[in-house]
Structure formats: C-alpha cells, structure tokens
Scaffold this motif. Sequence first.
Motif, PDB file in Angstrom:
ATOM      1  N   GLY A 123      48.249 -71.822 -45.311  1.00 22.56           N
ATOM      2  CA  GLY A 123      47.140 -72.502 -45.968  1.00 22.56           C
ATOM      3  C   GLY A 123      45.810 -72.387 -45.231  1.00 22.56           C
ATOM      4  N   CYS A 124      45.752 -71.590 -44.181  1.00 25.22           N
ATOM      5  CA  CYS A 124      44.505 -71.424 -43.445  1.00 25.22           C
ATOM      6  C   CYS A 124      43.545 -70.564 -44.276  1.00 25.22           C
ATOM      7  N   PRO A 125      42.296 -70.976 -44.403  1.00 27.00           N
ATOM      8  CA  PRO A 125      41.349 -70.232 -45.234  1.00 27.00           C
ATOM      9  C   PRO A 125      40.949 -68.871 -44.659  1.00 27.00           C
ATOM     10  N   VAL A 126      41.223 -68.633 -43.381  1.00 28.89           N
ATOM     11  CA  VAL A 126      40.822 -67.361 -42.768  1.00 28.89           C
ATOM     12  C   VAL A 126      42.026 -66.598 -42.210  1.00 28.89           C
ATOM     13  N   ARG A 127      43.169 -66.826 -42.790  1.00 33.62           N
ATOM     14  CA  ARG A 127      44.393 -66.180 -42.322  1.00 33.62           C
ATOM     15  C   ARG A 127      44.285 -64.655 -42.353  1.00 33.62           C
ATOM     16  N   SER A 128      43.732 -64.089 -43.409  1.00 38.89           N
ATOM     17  CA  SER A 128      43.606 -62.633 -43.526  1.00 38.89           C
ATOM     18  C   SER A 128      42.680 -62.066 -42.458  1.00 38.89           C
ATOM     19  N   GLU A 129      41.565 -62.733 -42.223  1.00 32.98           N
ATOM     20  CA  GLU A 129      40.624 -62.271 -41.196  1.00 32.98           C
ATOM     21  C   GLU A 129      41.262 -62.297 -39.822  1.00 32.98           C
ATOM     22  N   CYS A 130      42.034 -63.330 -39.566  1.00 36.55           N
ATOM     23  CA  CYS A 130      42.722 -63.485 -38.292  1.00 36.55           C
ATOM     24  C   CYS A 130      43.743 -62.367 -38.089  1.00 36.55           C
ATOM     25  N   LEU A 131      44.545 -62.117 -39.104  1.00 40.84           N
ATOM     26  CA  LEU A 131      45.549 -61.067 -39.008  1.00 40.84           C
ATOM     27  C   LEU A 131      44.889 -59.703 -38.837  1.00 40.84           C
ATOM     28  N   ALA A 132      43.832 -59.449 -39.586  1.00 38.63           N
ATOM     29  CA  ALA A 132      43.108 -58.177 -39.470  1.00 38.63           C
ATOM     30  C   ALA A 132      42.557 -57.989 -38.058  1.00 38.63           C
ATOM     31  N   GLU A 133      42.036 -59.043 -37.471  1.00 36.84           N
ATOM     32  CA  GLU A 133      41.518 -58.986 -36.096  1.00 36.84           C
ATOM     33  C   GLU A 133      42.616 -58.559 -35.124  1.00 36.84           C
ATOM     34  N   ALA A 134      43.786 -59.161 -35.253  1.00 30.76           N
ATOM     35  CA  ALA A 134      44.897 -58.847 -34.353  1.00 30.76           C
ATOM     36  C   ALA A 134      45.401 -57.422 -34.560  1.00 30.76           C
ATOM     37  N   LEU A 135      45.498 -56.987 -35.806  1.00 36.90           N
ATOM     38  CA  LEU A 135      46.001 -55.643 -36.081  1.00 36.90           C
ATOM     39  C   LEU A 135      44.998 -54.565 -35.681  1.00 36.90           C
ATOM     40  N   ASP A 136      43.736 -54.753 -36.026  1.00 39.96           N
ATOM     41  CA  ASP A 136      42.714 -53.754 -35.692  1.00 39.96           C
ATOM     42  C   ASP A 136      42.521 -53.609 -34.193  1.00 39.96           C
ATOM     43  N   ASN A 137      42.707 -54.704 -33.462  1.00 38.23           N
ATOM     44  CA  ASN A 137      42.484 -54.680 -32.014  1.00 38.23           C
ATOM     45  C   ASN A 137      43.776 -54.604 -31.211  1.00 38.23           C
TER      46      ASN A 137
ATOM     47  N   VAL B  57      50.522 -65.750 -31.972  1.00 32.44           N
ATOM     48  CA  VAL B  57      50.632 -65.754 -33.425  1.00 32.44           C
ATOM     49  C   VAL B  57      49.225 -65.607 -33.986  1.00 32.44           C
ATOM     50  N   TRP B  58      49.047 -64.614 -34.823  1.00 27.83           N
ATOM     51  CA  TRP B  58      47.755 -64.348 -35.461  1.00 27.83           C
ATOM     52  C   TRP B  58      47.997 -64.144 -36.949  1.00 27.83           C
ATOM     53  N   GLY B  59      47.276 -64.855 -37.779  1.00 25.53           N
ATOM     54  CA  GLY B  59      47.409 -64.674 -39.216  1.00 25.53           C
ATOM     55  C   GLY B  59      48.808 -64.911 -39.733  1.00 25.53           C
ATOM     56  N   GLY B  60      49.568 -65.726 -39.043  1.00 23.45           N
ATOM     57  CA  GLY B  60      50.925 -66.048 -39.476  1.00 23.45           C
ATOM     58  C   GLY B  60      51.983 -65.051 -39.047  1.00 23.45           C
ATOM     59  N   MET B  61      51.617 -64.082 -38.209  1.00 22.12           N
ATOM     60  CA  MET B  61      52.587 -63.084 -37.759  1.00 22.12           C
ATOM     61  C   MET B  61      52.732 -63.116 -36.246  1.00 22.12           C
ATOM     62  N   THR B  62      53.965 -62.966 -35.790  1.00 21.60           N
ATOM     63  CA  THR B  62      54.243 -62.889 -34.357  1.00 21.60           C
ATOM     64  C   THR B  62      53.910 -61.482 -33.866  1.00 21.60           C
ATOM     65  N   GLU B  63      53.882 -61.320 -32.550  1.00 23.69           N
ATOM     66  CA  GLU B  63      53.601 -59.985 -32.017  1.00 23.69           C
ATOM     67  C   GLU B  63      54.644 -58.959 -32.461  1.00 23.69           C
ATOM     68  N   ARG B  64      55.892 -59.354 -32.527  1.00 23.81           N
ATOM     69  CA  ARG B  64      56.960 -58.442 -32.973  1.00 23.81           C
ATOM     70  C   ARG B  64      56.725 -58.005 -34.414  1.00 23.81           C
ATOM     71  N   GLU B  65      56.370 -58.946 -35.277  1.00 27.11           N
ATOM     72  CA  GLU B  65      56.106 -58.615 -36.684  1.00 27.11           C
ATOM     73  C   GLU B  65      54.892 -57.692 -36.823  1.00 27.11           C
ATOM     74  N   ARG B  66      53.867 -57.950 -36.023  1.00 26.97           N
ATOM     75  CA  ARG B  66      52.677 -57.087 -36.079  1.00 26.97           C
ATOM     76  C   ARG B  66      52.989 -55.677 -35.584  1.00 26.97           C
ATOM     77  N   ARG B  67      53.751 -55.559 -34.512  1.00 24.43           N
ATOM     78  CA  ARG B  67      54.132 -54.229 -34.006  1.00 24.43           C
ATOM     79  C   ARG B  67      54.909 -53.453 -35.069  1.00 24.43           C
TER      80      ARG B  67
ATOM     81  N   LEU C 160      54.792 -53.841 -38.336  1.00 20.27           N
ATOM     82  CA  LEU C 160      53.865 -53.470 -39.404  1.00 20.27           C
ATOM     83  C   LEU C 160      53.002 -52.275 -38.996  1.00 20.27           C
ATOM     84  N   LEU C 161      52.524 -52.269 -37.768  1.00 24.61           N
ATOM     85  CA  LEU C 161      51.712 -51.148 -37.285  1.00 24.61           C
ATOM     86  C   LEU C 161      52.521 -49.853 -37.234  1.00 24.61           C
ATOM     87  N   ARG C 162      53.789 -49.947 -36.864  1.00 26.03           N
ATOM     88  CA  ARG C 162      54.648 -48.751 -36.852  1.00 26.03           C
ATOM     89  C   ARG C 162      54.894 -48.230 -38.268  1.00 26.03           C
ATOM     90  N   GLN C 163      55.040 -49.159 -39.211  1.00 20.22           N
ATOM     91  CA  GLN C 163      55.327 -48.769 -40.594  1.00 20.22           C
ATOM     92  C   GLN C 163      54.099 -48.214 -41.315  1.00 20.22           C
TER      93      GLN C 163
END
Length: 91
Positions: free
Chosen positions: A38-52, A58-68, A70-73
């Motif tokens: 329900g965070c209004p900036v969840r997408s921006e947060c997740l994008a920040e973590a993935l792009d950088n 936890v960023w944008g509702g995803m753990t580091e394992r989940e982000r890794r 997603l980046l591999r996929q």
Amino acid sequence: MTLSRTEDWTLQAKCRGMQDKLFPEGVDQKRARLVCMGCPVRSECLAEALDNRIEWGVWGGMTERERRQLLRQRTDIRSWQTVLCGPRKER
C-alpha cells in the motif's frame, strides 16, 4: 534548493524513518515487506534498488534474493525506472 527526483519519492515513502527495520536478515525480511504494501511510492523504490543493484534490505516489497532473481531473469531491461514508473517527466 531543488529536491532530486529520488528525494521526492522518498519523502512519500510509508517506511520513512524506519531504515533499520528494513534491513533485517532471514525470515524477518518477509515481515519487513509488509510495510511496503500500500505504499504510494513502492514502484519508485523498487526501481531505485534494481537500477542501482542495491544488495541489502527490502526495497519496493522485494528482498535482496528476490531482486537478484528478477535481475537474472530480465537481463534485457536497462531501466527499471522506465519499466515500473514510466519515463521521467522534466520539470
């Protein structure tokens, strides 16, 4: 003084002021993700973590394992900001 786009979204984050609680280990990461729901900036947060390629917390509702995973996929994506939030609008 003008705020950067990153600072703009962080001021609206539901987790503002909770930094230490968003960097737990193991099972506690799943609990920390609940803050993101329900965070209004969840997408921006997740994008920040993935792009950088932010490796911790936890960023944008995803753990580091989940982000890794997603980046591999999705190695074809160059800008998660564009994918998740649309193109940046100039002021």
